[in-house]
Design a protein around this motif. Structure first.
Motif, short mmCIF file in Angstrom:
data_model
loop_
_atom_site.label_atom_id
_atom_site.label_comp_id
_atom_site.label_asym_id
_atom_site.label_seq_id
_atom_site.Cartn_x
_atom_site.Cartn_y
_atom_site.Cartn_z
N GLU A 139 -3.00 -2.42 -1.97
CA GLU A 139 -1.75 -2.95 -2.50
C GLU A 139 -0.96 -3.65 -1.39
O GLU A 139 -0.74 -3.11 -0.32
CB GLU A 139 -0.92 -1.80 -3.09
CG GLU A 139 0.27 -2.23 -3.90
CD GLU A 139 -0.12 -2.97 -5.16
OE1 GLU A 139 0.58 -3.91 -5.52
OE2 GLU A 139 -1.14 -2.61 -5.79
N GLY A 140 -0.54 -4.89 -1.64
CA GLY A 140 0.31 -5.63 -0.72
C GLY A 140 -0.43 -6.27 0.45
O GLY A 140 0.18 -6.98 1.24
N ARG A 141 -1.70 -6.03 0.62
CA ARG A 141 -2.40 -6.54 1.79
C ARG A 141 -2.73 -8.02 1.68
O ARG A 141 -2.66 -8.75 2.66
CB ARG A 141 -3.67 -5.74 2.01
CG ARG A 141 -4.39 -6.16 3.25
CD ARG A 141 -5.38 -5.15 3.67
NE ARG A 141 -5.94 -5.53 4.96
CZ ARG A 141 -6.85 -4.88 5.57
NH1 ARG A 141 -7.33 -3.78 5.02
NH2 ARG A 141 -7.31 -5.27 6.73
N TYR A 142 -3.08 -8.51 0.52
CA TYR A 142 -3.51 -9.90 0.34
C TYR A 142 -2.51 -10.69 -0.50
O TYR A 142 -2.84 -11.72 -1.06
CB TYR A 142 -4.89 -9.95 -0.32
CG TYR A 142 -5.94 -9.27 0.51
CD1 TYR A 142 -6.42 -9.88 1.66
CD2 TYR A 142 -6.45 -8.04 0.16
CE1 TYR A 142 -7.37 -9.26 2.44
CE2 TYR A 142 -7.40 -7.41 0.93
CZ TYR A 142 -7.86 -8.04 2.08
OH TYR A 142 -8.81 -7.43 2.85
N GLY A 143 -1.28 -10.29 -0.57
CA GLY A 143 -0.30 -10.99 -1.36
C GLY A 143 -0.30 -10.53 -2.80
O GLY A 143 -1.08 -9.67 -3.21
N ARG A 144 0.58 -11.11 -3.59
CA ARG A 144 0.69 -10.72 -4.98
C ARG A 144 -0.40 -11.39 -5.81
O ARG A 144 -0.68 -12.57 -5.65
CB ARG A 144 2.08 -11.18 -5.49
CG ARG A 144 2.49 -10.46 -6.73
CD ARG A 144 3.84 -10.96 -7.20
NE ARG A 144 3.55 -11.95 -8.24
CZ ARG A 144 4.11 -13.14 -8.33
NH1 ARG A 144 5.02 -13.50 -7.46
NH2 ARG A 144 3.79 -13.97 -9.28
#
Length: 147
Positions: A21-26
């Motif tokens: 979650e949150g690592r590669y953007g939305r």
């Protein structure tokens, strides 16, 4: 070997990959498709293109007057005699733009030649064009129908 890989190293199609979650953007949600809007815009663009093509052909389309250069004679100093043919509708007049250029390409003589309105559809003209310099060419740029 992990349970998500096959023996040749590929990930099976049934495997579902989850990213942290949150690592590669939305993650983007899939957009709703609107085929009617796309079709209407496509038809509108095609119609606008067809209208523009029709209007430009009306304004700049095939002229009823055409010309053909037969030759030029630059043997007389200060002038070029341009010989050309004009094809025009019977009973209509025309005007032709004639020019001469020097060896560098600069325009050294220009005139608009009037072809009288008569019953002939094919007229051979010989026009002595005054020049300022040493001519290299004699040309007929274009002819157009006069009112």
């Amino acid at each position: 070997m992990t349970e998500m890989q096959t023996t040749d190293g590929r990930v099976p199609e049934t495997a579902h990959v989850t990213f942290p979650e949150g690592r590669y953007g939305r993650r983007r949600e899939s957009k709703r498709r609107r085929p009617a809007v796309t079709a209407a815009l496509t038809v509108g663009v095609v119609l606008a293109g067809l209208f523009a093509a029709w209007r430009l052909s009306e304004v700049y389309g095939q002229n009823e007057v055409s010309e053909r250069l037969r030759g030029f004679d630059d043997s007389v100093p200060g002038q070029v005699t341009v010989e050309f043919e004009v094809y025009k509708p019977a009973g209509e007049g025309a005007t032709c733009a004639v020019r001469s250029r020097d060896l560098a390409g600069a325009e050294i003589g220009y005139a608009e030649v009037d072809i009288p309105a008569d019953d002939a559809t094919h007229v051979v003209m010989s026009y002595p064009l005054a020049v300022e310099g040493v001519p290299n060419t004699g040309e007929v740029l274009r002819c157009w129908q006069t009112d």
